[in-house]
Design a protein around this motif. Structure first.
Motif, PDB file in Angstrom:
ATOM      1  N   VAL A  10       0.825  -1.217   0.000  1.00 33.90           N
ATOM      2  CA  VAL A  10       0.000   0.000   0.000  1.00 33.90           C
ATOM      3  C   VAL A  10       0.856   1.263   0.000  1.00 33.90           C
ATOM      4  N   MET A  11       2.107   1.155   0.445  1.00 36.54           N
ATOM      5  CA  MET A  11       3.013   2.302   0.429  1.00 36.54           C
ATOM      6  C   MET A  11       3.848   2.323  -0.847  1.00 36.54           C
ATOM      7  N   GLY A  12       4.486   1.204  -1.146  1.00 36.04           N
ATOM      8  CA  GLY A  12       5.411   1.157  -2.262  1.00 36.04           C
ATOM      9  C   GLY A  12       4.773   1.383  -3.623  1.00 36.04           C
ATOM     10  N   PHE A  13       3.562   0.882  -3.809  1.00 38.58           N
ATOM     11  CA  PHE A  13       2.888   1.024  -5.101  1.00 38.58           C
ATOM     12  C   PHE A  13       2.770   2.501  -5.509  1.00 38.58           C
ATOM     13  N   PRO A  14       2.187   3.373  -4.666  1.00 37.67           N
ATOM     14  CA  PRO A  14       2.099   4.780  -5.075  1.00 37.67           C
ATOM     15  C   PRO A  14       3.443   5.500  -5.063  1.00 37.67           C
ATOM     16  N   MET A  15       4.353   5.124  -4.157  1.00 39.34           N
ATOM     17  CA  MET A  15       5.667   5.775  -4.133  1.00 39.34           C
ATOM     18  C   MET A  15       6.409   5.544  -5.441  1.00 39.34           C
ATOM     19  N   ALA A  16       6.402   4.292  -5.905  1.00 42.74           N
ATOM     20  CA  ALA A  16       7.026   3.985  -7.191  1.00 42.74           C
ATOM     21  C   ALA A  16       6.333   4.727  -8.325  1.00 42.74           C
ATOM     22  N   GLY A  17       5.016   4.871  -8.198  1.00 41.79           N
ATOM     23  CA  GLY A  17       4.268   5.607  -9.208  1.00 41.79           C
ATOM     24  C   GLY A  17       4.685   7.058  -9.303  1.00 41.79           C
ATOM     25  N   HIS A  18       4.936   7.689  -8.166  1.00 35.19           N
ATOM     26  CA  HIS A  18       5.370   9.087  -8.176  1.00 35.19           C
ATOM     27  C   HIS A  18       6.740   9.239  -8.834  1.00 35.19           C
ATOM     28  N   LEU A  19       7.620   8.260  -8.631  1.00 36.17           N
ATOM     29  CA  LEU A  19       8.935   8.320  -9.280  1.00 36.17           C
ATOM     30  C   LEU A  19       8.791   8.319 -10.796  1.00 36.17           C
ATOM     31  N   LYS A  20       7.809   7.569 -11.276  1.00 39.61           N
ATOM     32  CA  LYS A  20       7.580   7.489 -12.714  1.00 39.61           C
ATOM     33  C   LYS A  20       6.805   8.696 -13.230  1.00 39.61           C
ATOM     34  N   GLU A  21       5.697   9.036 -12.555  1.00 33.17           N
ATOM     35  CA  GLU A  21       4.799  10.074 -13.061  1.00 33.17           C
ATOM     36  C   GLU A  21       5.308  11.483 -12.775  1.00 33.17           C
ATOM     37  N   HIS A  25      11.187   9.403 -14.247  1.00 36.12           N
ATOM     38  CA  HIS A  25      12.335   8.510 -14.266  1.00 36.12           C
ATOM     39  C   HIS A  25      11.984   7.174 -14.921  1.00 36.12           C
ATOM     40  N   ASP A  26      13.013   6.462 -15.322  1.00 36.13           N
ATOM     41  CA  ASP A  26      12.891   5.109 -15.870  1.00 36.13           C
ATOM     42  C   ASP A  26      12.837   4.154 -14.677  1.00 36.13           C
ATOM     43  N   TRP A  40       0.983  -2.615 -11.489  1.00 31.00           N
ATOM     44  CA  TRP A  40       1.724  -1.340 -11.464  1.00 31.00           C
ATOM     45  C   TRP A  40       2.207  -0.979 -12.867  1.00 31.00           C
ATOM     46  N   ALA A  41       2.765  -1.944 -13.563  1.00 30.33           N
ATOM     47  CA  ALA A  41       3.288  -1.687 -14.907  1.00 30.33           C
ATOM     48  C   ALA A  41       2.174  -1.248 -15.862  1.00 30.33           C
ATOM     49  N   GLY A  45       3.047   2.303 -16.818  1.00 31.65           N
ATOM     50  CA  GLY A  45       3.834   2.167 -18.043  1.00 31.65           C
ATOM     51  C   GLY A  45       5.297   1.873 -17.813  1.00 31.65           C
ATOM     52  N   GLY A  46       5.670   1.478 -16.605  1.00 31.46           N
ATOM     53  CA  GLY A  46       7.051   1.133 -16.327  1.00 31.46           C
ATOM     54  C   GLY A  46       7.316  -0.334 -16.595  1.00 31.46           C
ATOM     55  N   ALA A  47       8.524  -0.760 -16.250  1.00 29.02           N
ATOM     56  CA  ALA A  47       8.929  -2.138 -16.478  1.00 29.02           C
ATOM     57  C   ALA A  47       8.855  -2.928 -15.178  1.00 29.02           C
ATOM     58  N   MET A  48       8.862  -4.243 -15.290  1.00 27.19           N
ATOM     59  CA  MET A  48       8.866  -5.108 -14.129  1.00 27.19           C
ATOM     60  C   MET A  48       9.925  -6.184 -14.332  1.00 27.19           C
ATOM     61  N   ALA A  49      10.395  -6.752 -13.213  1.00 28.56           N
ATOM     62  CA  ALA A  49      11.424  -7.776 -13.284  1.00 28.56           C
ATOM     63  C   ALA A  49      11.046  -8.939 -12.385  1.00 28.56           C
TER      64      ALA A  49
END
Length: 288
Positions: A10-21, A25-26, A40-41, A45-49
């Motif tokens: 619940v924390m990481g999902f939006p935090m990662a989103g802010h880095l992208k949006e 950032h890539d 999330w991807a 529109g980001g990548a996943m591993a």
């Protein structure tokens, strides 16, 4: 910048989103449950591993927000861990609320292989993460912190270096100690007001403008009064955090009698079936 984010709760999902949006950032993400990473991807529109190491490959900064010390070790130094995939000079930023000991342990390991490390637990809850207004308390070397502060700013209202590695986690413990007492006090106040036959809305409209005011009061009294607890920061997570606080207090000789008591009150809430209830559910044990 090329970034990686490990852990999409619940924390990481939006935090990662802010880095992208917000940051543009890539961003490559990893999550133990792959469906979460796929969601999330699709959204951002980001990548996943498939592994932390693969996500971290060639990243300038790798962020993590996982559950506890063991989860953190798993995504850093475990099989397929991020440290194995990170390039020399990259920085690992840990947003997990964990122990100061594991922060120091991983910092030492990171330094051995030419990586930077910052422990950076956050405060502000799910809403703070979603709105990008978290408070971030950091521990690390000044030069390493300087590299990551502008990037953290994409989801932080306040970000500060508190001292050497481990200081961020110790500061987060102070945060949780204060919250535990505040929520118990608010629960008792609401319980007392009801028993005294007072109009709770009128009570709160006055005392929230004076010395009793707090974030918990402003944001939780209405849902507490309505008996709504199926949201927010879970009791299970709070007990994990308070356990870390109490262990650190034993090591340092600090006395935390109220924190220890509130921890036991949360154990009662767990026994009532409230493991995933919001921490404001302390009121529920008084209303039984």
């Amino acid at each position: 910048m090329k970034l990686a984010f490990l852990g999409l709760g619940v924390m990481g999902f939006p935090m990662a989103g802010h880095l992208k949006e917000r940051g543009g950032h890539d961003v490559t993400v990893y999550n133990r449950t792959i469906a979460r990473a796929e969601a999330w991807a699709r959204r951002h529109g980001g990548a996943m591993a498939a592994t932390p190491a693969a996500a971290a490959a060639d990243a300038d900064i790798v962020f993590a927000c996982v559950g506890n010390d063991d989860d953190l070790r798993a995504v850093t130094t475990g099989e397929g861990g991020a440290f194995a995939g990170m390039k020399p000079g990259a920085v690992f930023v840990d947003h997990t609320t964990a122990s100061a000991e594991v922060a120091r342990e991983l910092h030492a390991r990171a330094r051995e292989i030419g990586l930077g490390f910052v422990d950076a637990p956050v405060s502000g809850g799910q809403s703070g993460a979603e709105n990008g207004v978290l408070g971030v308390m950091c521990g690390g070397d000044e030069d390493v912190y300087a590299k990551v502060e502008p990037v953290i700013a994409h989801y932080a209202r306040a970000c500060k270096l508190m001292g050497p590695v481990g200081s961020g986690q110790l500061t987060k413990m102070v945060n949780q100690i204060c919250i535990a007492g505040l929520v118990q006090g608010l629960a008792e106040g609401i319980h007392f007001a009801r028993k005294a036959g007072l109009d709770l809305e009128r009570v709160m409209s006055v005392i929230s403008k004076g010395a009793a005011q707090s974030w918990q009061m402003e944001n939780r009294w209405k849902t507490m009064d309505e008996g709504k607890f199926d949201f927010g920061f879970a009791v299970d997570w709070m007990r994990k955090d308070l356990g870390i606080c109490l262990a650190a207090a034993r090591d340092s000789g600090a006395r935390l009698p109220v924190t220890a008591l509130v921890d036991q009150f949360y154990a009662e809430v767990q026994a009532m079936g409230g493991r995933r209830w919001d921490t404001s559910s302390l009121l529920a044990r008084l209303d039984r």
